[in-house]
Motif scaffolding. Structure first.
Motif, PDB file in Angstrom:
ATOM      1  N   GLU A 134       0.833  -1.386   0.068  1.00 27.74           N
ATOM      2  CA  GLU A 134      -0.033  -0.036  -0.095  1.00 27.74           C
ATOM      3  C   GLU A 134       0.877   1.306  -0.039  1.00 27.74           C
ATOM      4  OE1 GLU A 134      -2.223   0.548   3.384  1.00 27.74           O
ATOM      5  OE2 GLU A 134      -3.454   2.204   2.568  1.00 27.74           O
ATOM      6  N   VAL A 135       0.646   2.250  -0.704  1.00 33.71           N
ATOM      7  CA  VAL A 135       1.326   3.384  -0.939  1.00 33.71           C
ATOM      8  C   VAL A 135       1.010   4.269  -0.012  1.00 33.71           C
ATOM      9  CG1 VAL A 135       1.819   5.279  -2.515  1.00 33.71           C
ATOM     10  CG2 VAL A 135       1.977   3.084  -3.400  1.00 33.71           C
ATOM     11  N   GLN A 136       1.958   4.865   0.892  1.00 35.89           N
ATOM     12  CA  GLN A 136       1.229   5.877   1.689  1.00 35.89           C
ATOM     13  C   GLN A 136       2.581   7.138   1.945  1.00 35.89           C
ATOM     14  OE1 GLN A 136       0.852   3.931   5.369  1.00 35.89           O
ATOM     15  NE2 GLN A 136      -1.573   3.894   5.301  1.00 35.89           N
ATOM     16  N   LEU A 137       2.043   8.216   2.075  1.00 33.36           N
ATOM     17  CA  LEU A 137       2.771   9.436   2.470  1.00 33.36           C
ATOM     18  C   LEU A 137       2.291   9.942   3.791  1.00 33.36           C
ATOM     19  CD1 LEU A 137       2.799  11.215  -1.158  1.00 33.36           C
ATOM     20  CD2 LEU A 137       5.070   9.965  -0.013  1.00 33.36           C
ATOM     21  N   GLN A 138       3.273  10.194   4.493  1.00 30.92           N
ATOM     22  CA  GLN A 138       3.103  10.824   5.991  1.00 30.92           C
ATOM     23  C   GLN A 138       4.047  11.797   6.128  1.00 30.92           C
ATOM     24  OE1 GLN A 138       1.143   9.051   8.235  1.00 30.92           O
ATOM     25  NE2 GLN A 138       1.170  10.694   9.559  1.00 30.92           N
ATOM     26  N   ALA A 139       3.084  12.956   6.140  1.00 28.68           N
ATOM     27  CA  ALA A 139       3.594  14.418   6.216  1.00 28.68           C
ATOM     28  C   ALA A 139       3.741  14.689   8.012  1.00 28.68           C
ATOM     29  CB  ALA A 139       2.866  15.454   5.663  1.00 28.68           C
ATOM     30  N   SER A 140       4.864  15.107   8.505  1.00 29.67           N
ATOM     31  CA  SER A 140       4.931  15.724   9.899  1.00 29.67           C
ATOM     32  C   SER A 140       5.780  16.818  10.039  1.00 29.67           C
ATOM     33  CB  SER A 140       5.467  14.395  10.610  1.00 29.67           C
ATOM     34  OG  SER A 140       6.831  14.008  10.073  1.00 29.67           O
ATOM     35  N   GLY A 141       5.771  17.214  11.087  1.00 31.61           N
ATOM     36  CA  GLY A 141       6.812  18.720  11.491  1.00 31.61           C
ATOM     37  C   GLY A 141       6.154  19.834  11.782  1.00 31.61           C
ATOM     38  N   GLY A 142       4.885  19.990  11.328  1.00 32.96           N
ATOM     39  CA  GLY A 142       4.023  21.090  11.409  1.00 32.96           C
ATOM     40  C   GLY A 142       3.941  21.731  12.934  1.00 32.96           C
ATOM     41  N   GLY A 143       3.668  22.873  12.882  1.00 32.77           N
ATOM     42  CA  GLY A 143       3.677  23.279  14.154  1.00 32.77           C
ATOM     43  C   GLY A 143       3.310  24.688  14.198  1.00 32.77           C
ATOM     44  N   LEU A 144       3.238  25.531  15.625  1.00 32.47           N
ATOM     45  CA  LEU A 144       3.120  26.862  15.524  1.00 32.47           C
ATOM     46  C   LEU A 144       4.492  27.490  15.934  1.00 32.47           C
ATOM     47  CD1 LEU A 144       1.523  29.441  16.206  1.00 32.47           C
ATOM     48  CD2 LEU A 144       1.510  28.624  18.624  1.00 32.47           C
ATOM     49  N   VAL A 145       4.918  28.562  15.231  1.00 28.84           N
ATOM     50  CA  VAL A 145       6.208  29.251  15.157  1.00 28.84           C
ATOM     51  C   VAL A 145       5.761  30.750  14.933  1.00 28.84           C
ATOM     52  CG1 VAL A 145       6.622  28.807  12.765  1.00 28.84           C
ATOM     53  CG2 VAL A 145       8.680  29.018  14.214  1.00 28.84           C
ATOM     54  N   GLN A 146       6.792  31.467  15.720  1.00 31.23           N
ATOM     55  CA  GLN A 146       6.908  32.835  15.230  1.00 31.23           C
ATOM     56  C   GLN A 146       7.485  33.282  13.876  1.00 31.23           C
ATOM     57  OE1 GLN A 146       8.749  34.808  18.838  1.00 31.23           O
ATOM     58  NE2 GLN A 146       6.763  34.992  19.777  1.00 31.23           N
ATOM     59  N   ALA A 147       7.118  34.479  13.590  1.00 31.04           N
ATOM     60  CA  ALA A 147       7.569  34.976  12.351  1.00 31.04           C
ATOM     61  C   ALA A 147       9.153  35.075  12.658  1.00 31.04           C
ATOM     62  CB  ALA A 147       6.947  36.336  11.786  1.00 31.04           C
ATOM     63  N   GLY A 148       9.812  34.711  11.345  1.00 34.12           N
ATOM     64  CA  GLY A 148      11.143  34.609  11.210  1.00 34.12           C
ATOM     65  C   GLY A 148      11.752  33.335  12.009  1.00 34.12           C
ATOM     66  N   GLY A 149      10.991  32.331  12.222  1.00 28.17           N
ATOM     67  CA  GLY A 149      11.470  31.280  12.677  1.00 28.17           C
ATOM     68  C   GLY A 149      11.637  30.144  11.555  1.00 28.17           C
ATOM     69  N   SER A 150      11.951  28.880  12.108  1.00 22.43           N
ATOM     70  CA  SER A 150      11.970  28.009  11.137  1.00 22.43           C
ATOM     71  C   SER A 150      11.376  26.534  11.413  1.00 22.43           C
ATOM     72  CB  SER A 150      13.542  27.667  10.983  1.00 22.43           C
ATOM     73  OG  SER A 150      14.360  28.437  10.628  1.00 22.43           O
ATOM     74  N   LEU A 151      11.012  25.664  10.606  1.00 21.43           N
ATOM     75  CA  LEU A 151      10.356  24.366  10.639  1.00 21.43           C
ATOM     76  C   LEU A 151      10.987  23.560   9.680  1.00 21.43           C
ATOM     77  CD1 LEU A 151       6.602  25.068  11.483  1.00 21.43           C
ATOM     78  CD2 LEU A 151       8.428  24.069  13.146  1.00 21.43           C
ATOM     79  N   ARG A 152      11.135  22.398   9.963  1.00 18.04           N
ATOM     80  CA  ARG A 152      11.303  21.289   8.947  1.00 18.04           C
ATOM     81  C   ARG A 152       9.959  20.308   8.704  1.00 18.04           C
ATOM     82  NH1 ARG A 152      16.463  17.176   8.140  1.00 18.04           N
ATOM     83  NH2 ARG A 152      15.252  15.894   9.855  1.00 18.04           N
ATOM     84  N   LEU A 153       9.673  20.264   7.706  1.00 21.11           N
ATOM     85  CA  LEU A 153       8.769  19.197   7.406  1.00 21.11           C
ATOM     86  C   LEU A 153       9.288  17.993   6.748  1.00 21.11           C
ATOM     87  CD1 LEU A 153       5.929  21.493   5.712  1.00 21.11           C
ATOM     88  CD2 LEU A 153       6.250  21.232   8.025  1.00 21.11           C
ATOM     89  N   SER A 154       8.617  16.806   7.167  1.00 22.31           N
ATOM     90  CA  SER A 154       9.093  15.512   6.671  1.00 22.31           C
ATOM     91  C   SER A 154       8.013  14.637   6.180  1.00 22.31           C
ATOM     92  CB  SER A 154       9.475  14.703   7.808  1.00 22.31           C
ATOM     93  OG  SER A 154      10.724  15.096   8.489  1.00 22.31           O
ATOM     94  N   CYS A 155       8.338  14.139   4.929  1.00 23.30           N
ATOM     95  CA  CYS A 155       7.381  13.396   4.114  1.00 23.30           C
ATOM     96  C   CYS A 155       7.870  11.873   3.966  1.00 23.30           C
ATOM     97  CB  CYS A 155       7.175  14.016   2.858  1.00 23.30           C
ATOM     98  SG  CYS A 155       6.122  13.082   1.885  1.00 23.30           S
ATOM     99  N   ALA A 156       7.307  11.073   4.762  1.00 29.57           N
ATOM    100  CA  ALA A 156       8.121   9.534   5.090  1.00 29.57           C
ATOM    101  C   ALA A 156       7.142   8.800   4.021  1.00 29.57           C
ATOM    102  CB  ALA A 156       7.966   8.989   6.093  1.00 29.57           C
ATOM    103  N   ALA A 157       7.807   7.979   2.852  1.00 29.56           N
ATOM    104  CA  ALA A 157       6.987   7.120   2.012  1.00 29.56           C
ATOM    105  C   ALA A 157       7.083   5.792   2.213  1.00 29.56           C
ATOM    106  CB  ALA A 157       7.480   7.505   0.732  1.00 29.56           C
ATOM    107  N   SER A 158       6.053   5.173   2.153  1.00 27.02           N
ATOM    108  CA  SER A 158       5.924   3.769   2.192  1.00 27.02           C
ATOM    109  C   SER A 158       5.324   2.964   1.071  1.00 27.02           C
ATOM    110  CB  SER A 158       5.520   3.098   3.434  1.00 27.02           C
ATOM    111  OG  SER A 158       4.232   3.485   3.718  1.00 27.02           O
ATOM    112  N   GLY A 159       5.582   1.972   0.527  1.00 22.99           N
ATOM    113  CA  GLY A 159       4.838   1.494  -0.509  1.00 22.99           C
ATOM    114  C   GLY A 159       5.472   1.586  -1.959  1.00 22.99           C
TER     115      GLY A 159
END
Length: 116
Positions: A1-26
């Motif tokens: 089964e093909v799946q994509l799992q996105a994660s890493g979102g959240g609340l951040v102040q302007a000027g800040g950083s986040l890293r999103l991840s996308c894990a694939a399976s299948g």
């Protein structure tokens, strides 16, 4: 089964950083284009960035160029979106997608909220 799992979102102040991840399976990333999209309720989905695993070419929307960086790790079958210098207008649900000629597979989305 093909799946994509996105994660890493959240609340951040302007000027800040986040890293999103996308894990694939299948499936493996090797022959696909991996893309990140975002959508604000009531607005059309916007393409943010994509990377071709065939030649590692990348694309960035004008609104994020110079601030966001897309990458992928074939060993981990995971793609990333490093987001720096975030702005309130970057607030959206972010989705990752993969495809060959079109985006056939989509993840469930991860919410990014940037406060001013």
């Amino acid at each position: 089964e093909v799946q994509l799992q996105a994660s890493g979102g959240g609340l951040v102040q302007a000027g800040g950083s986040l890293r999103l991840s996308c894990a694939a399976s299948g499936f493996t990333f090797d022959d696909y284009v991996i893309g990140w999209f975002r959508q604000v309720p009531g607005k059309e989905r916007e393409g943010v960035s994509c990377i071709s695993r065939l030649d590692d070419s990348t694309y960035y929307a004008t609104s994020v160029k110079g601030r966001f960086t897309i990458s992928s790790d074939n060993v981990k079958n995971t793609a990333y979106l490093q987001m720096n210098s975030l702005k309130p207008e970057d607030t959206a649900v972010y989705y990752c997608a993969a495809g060959d000629g079109g985006f056939d597979y989509w993840g469930q989305g991860t919410l990014v909220t940037v406060s001013s």
